[in-house]
Motif scaffolding. Sequence first.
Motif, short mmCIF file in Angstrom:
data_model
loop_
_atom_site.label_atom_id
_atom_site.label_comp_id
_atom_site.label_asym_id
_atom_site.label_seq_id
_atom_site.Cartn_x
_atom_site.Cartn_y
_atom_site.Cartn_z
N ARG A 273 0.95 -1.16 0.06
CA ARG A 273 0.14 -0.15 -0.08
C ARG A 273 0.92 1.15 -0.01
NH1 ARG A 273 -5.40 0.87 2.06
NH2 ARG A 273 -5.81 2.81 3.17
N PRO A 274 0.56 2.23 -0.74
CA PRO A 274 1.37 3.50 -0.82
C PRO A 274 1.18 4.14 0.47
CG PRO A 274 -0.39 3.20 -2.70
CD PRO A 274 -0.37 2.19 -1.92
N PRO A 275 2.31 4.45 1.09
CA PRO A 275 2.32 5.08 2.44
C PRO A 275 1.69 6.25 2.67
CG PRO A 275 4.54 5.30 1.27
CD PRO A 275 3.92 4.79 0.36
N ASP A 276 1.05 6.94 1.93
CA ASP A 276 0.25 8.15 2.07
C ASP A 276 -1.38 7.86 2.15
OD1 ASP A 276 -0.27 7.64 -0.63
OD2 ASP A 276 0.18 10.01 -1.23
N ASN A 277 -1.46 6.59 2.16
CA ASN A 277 -2.82 6.15 2.09
C ASN A 277 -3.30 5.84 3.52
OD1 ASN A 277 -5.46 5.69 1.47
ND2 ASN A 277 -4.99 3.81 0.06
N PRO A 278 -3.81 6.45 4.21
CA PRO A 278 -4.08 6.52 5.65
C PRO A 278 -5.10 5.23 6.13
CG PRO A 278 -5.33 8.20 5.00
CD PRO A 278 -4.80 7.83 3.71
N ILE A 279 -4.86 4.65 7.22
CA ILE A 279 -5.82 3.42 7.26
C ILE A 279 -6.69 3.80 8.40
CG2 ILE A 279 -5.46 1.28 8.44
CD1 ILE A 279 -2.64 1.14 7.32
N ILE A 280 -7.83 3.11 8.43
CA ILE A 280 -9.04 3.44 9.44
C ILE A 280 -8.66 2.69 10.67
CG2 ILE A 280 -11.39 2.97 9.95
CD1 ILE A 280 -11.99 2.80 6.90
N VAL A 281 -8.86 3.42 11.93
CA VAL A 281 -8.79 2.86 13.31
C VAL A 281 -10.11 2.44 13.71
CG1 VAL A 281 -7.94 3.46 15.39
CG2 VAL A 281 -6.93 4.63 13.61
N HIS A 282 -9.93 1.21 14.14
CA HIS A 282 -10.94 0.42 14.74
C HIS A 282 -11.31 0.10 15.98
CE1 HIS A 282 -10.74 -0.79 10.47
NE2 HIS A 282 -11.93 -1.36 10.55
N ILE A 283 -12.40 0.82 16.68
CA ILE A 283 -12.39 0.45 18.14
C ILE A 283 -13.71 -0.24 18.56
CG2 ILE A 283 -11.68 3.00 18.26
CD1 ILE A 283 -14.45 4.18 18.48
N SER A 284 -13.70 -0.52 19.82
CA SER A 284 -14.63 -1.56 20.34
C SER A 284 -15.68 -0.71 21.22
CB SER A 284 -14.05 -2.74 20.94
OG SER A 284 -13.38 -2.42 22.09
N ARG A 285 -15.24 0.38 21.84
CA ARG A 285 -16.04 1.28 22.52
C ARG A 285 -16.24 2.66 21.91
NH1 ARG A 285 -15.35 -0.98 28.20
NH2 ARG A 285 -14.34 -2.85 27.47
N LYS A 286 -17.44 3.34 22.00
CA LYS A 286 -17.54 4.58 21.47
C LYS A 286 -16.94 5.70 22.09
CE LYS A 286 -22.28 3.37 20.07
NZ LYS A 286 -23.69 3.26 20.37
N GLU A 287 -16.48 5.42 23.41
CA GLU A 287 -15.90 6.49 24.12
C GLU A 287 -14.32 6.82 23.61
OE1 GLU A 287 -18.28 4.06 25.32
OE2 GLU A 287 -16.74 3.34 26.75
N GLU A 288 -13.83 5.65 22.89
CA GLU A 288 -12.43 5.90 22.56
C GLU A 288 -12.26 6.90 21.74
OE1 GLU A 288 -10.27 2.07 21.71
OE2 GLU A 288 -12.08 1.33 22.25
N VAL A 289 -13.24 7.42 20.93
CA VAL A 289 -13.09 8.39 20.00
C VAL A 289 -12.67 9.61 20.66
CG1 VAL A 289 -14.61 10.20 18.79
CG2 VAL A 289 -15.15 7.99 18.51
N THR A 290 -12.75 9.95 21.81
CA THR A 290 -12.20 11.23 22.49
C THR A 290 -10.66 11.06 22.77
OG1 THR A 290 -12.99 10.11 24.61
CG2 THR A 290 -14.55 11.92 23.40
N HIS A 291 -10.02 9.75 22.81
CA HIS A 291 -8.71 9.53 22.74
C HIS A 291 -7.98 9.81 21.45
CE1 HIS A 291 -9.95 6.74 26.33
NE2 HIS A 291 -9.52 8.01 26.84
N LEU A 292 -8.83 9.52 20.39
CA LEU A 292 -7.97 9.51 19.14
C LEU A 292 -8.19 10.65 18.36
CD1 LEU A 292 -9.13 5.79 18.10
CD2 LEU A 292 -7.00 6.28 18.97
N GLY A 293 -9.39 11.12 18.65
CA GLY A 293 -9.84 12.58 18.02
C GLY A 293 -9.79 13.71 18.86
N ILE A 294 -9.68 14.78 18.23
CA ILE A 294 -9.63 16.14 19.20
C ILE A 294 -10.73 17.13 18.46
CG2 ILE A 294 -7.53 16.20 20.05
CD1 ILE A 294 -6.60 17.96 17.87
#
Length: 364
Positions: A73-94
């Motif tokens: 995969r070309p290195p500039d193609n970002p990868i989706i981060v998968h979570i198992s709890r909705k709350e984790e959004v607040t750690h990964l996103g701002i």
Amino acid sequence: MTSLKGFQTDSEVKGTRIIKVDPLRPEVKLIRVAANIVKKGGTVAFPTETVYGLGADALNPQAVMKIFDAKERPPDNPIIVHISRKEEVTHLGIDVPERVNQLAEKFWPGPLTVVLKASNTVPRVTTGGLDTVAIRMPRHRVALALIEASEVPIAAPSANLAGKPSPTTAEHVIEDLAGRIDLIIDAGSTDVGVESTVIDMTRNPPVVLRPGGVTSEELRKVLGRIRLHPSILARKEMRITHAPSPGMKYRHYAPKAEVVLVDGKPDAVVKKIQETADEFKRGGKSVGILTFDENKSEYNQAVVKSLGSRSDLKVAARRVFSLLREFDRDGVDVIIAEGAPEKGLGLAVMNRLRKASGYRIVEA
Ligand code: TXA
Ligand code: MG
């Protein structure tokens, strides 16, 4: 053949271990085997409700690098981060907009990916160097169990070689990635069949970057106004200089056979497909046809496959990638595909077919 203690579920292809897991009641012991590989920085292919993903610890740059290597995969193609709890959004996103919570409430777990501004927790390898991160909570029980047991978010693109159709069975993953990754969890066919919808929530109105398992109609009910990125409907390949979704720039979903897409009114399409098929045959090529039940009996080619009824595009979504790979196994040189109605999941199916064709589209 090796065997886990008490389980006759283990095999190996080219050094990649394969374990069969119950899709509805994933065996805790087997999930733990997979989770240990993720924790140690290895790569594990696993089913989600959309397609199989190739997972690694999203917070470990070396582990994520292995995904890029395995897929080429070309290195500039970002990868989706998968979570198992909705709350984790607040750690990964701002700066997470309130509307993201509404989306999560309605569509998670499920086939929706939201793009947010990334926190410093997320390595830039995972985001392909961007300052945004794509996050999704899948609903497949095996995926959720694996993320939970790994105790880290899991970065996972579709588990195919870059440019190939996405995998909807473990066999597809084996075909592309055996010998390149540590483990494949085989839990049968996936349900949705096309990937998640990707929506950029850093924009106002939000922009759909990739149509997928959650339809635009459903998104509008929650968000009101949304925009579809122009490339989604484009009938020609767009020169994308500044791609909001780097994946847009690259060739996608292409089987070995050449794909030609014929679009227009259903009866005009049949005639055009027949003409096009005859032309290819005169040139010495073998032709396969991808159609719908309604038109299936109209074609006299040797290889004709159906996406189901035009009135049930869920089936089309479930079958599209798998059928593209089947044509390759049948050894046809050219696949002529009938256009799908662009409603509901049909938008995602057509988007995949346009890209698979490299925008060789004939208007009937
Ligand atoms: O259903 C799915 O989404 C599957 C399963 C495994 O979850 N995954 C998947 O990943 O399809 P992948 O890598 O094959 O496609 C992800 C798409 C790519 O087009 C990528 O460019 C885009 O999402 N993407 C990822 N991060 C992004 C970001 N920060 N901004 C914009 N686009 C992003
Ligand atoms: Mg992909």
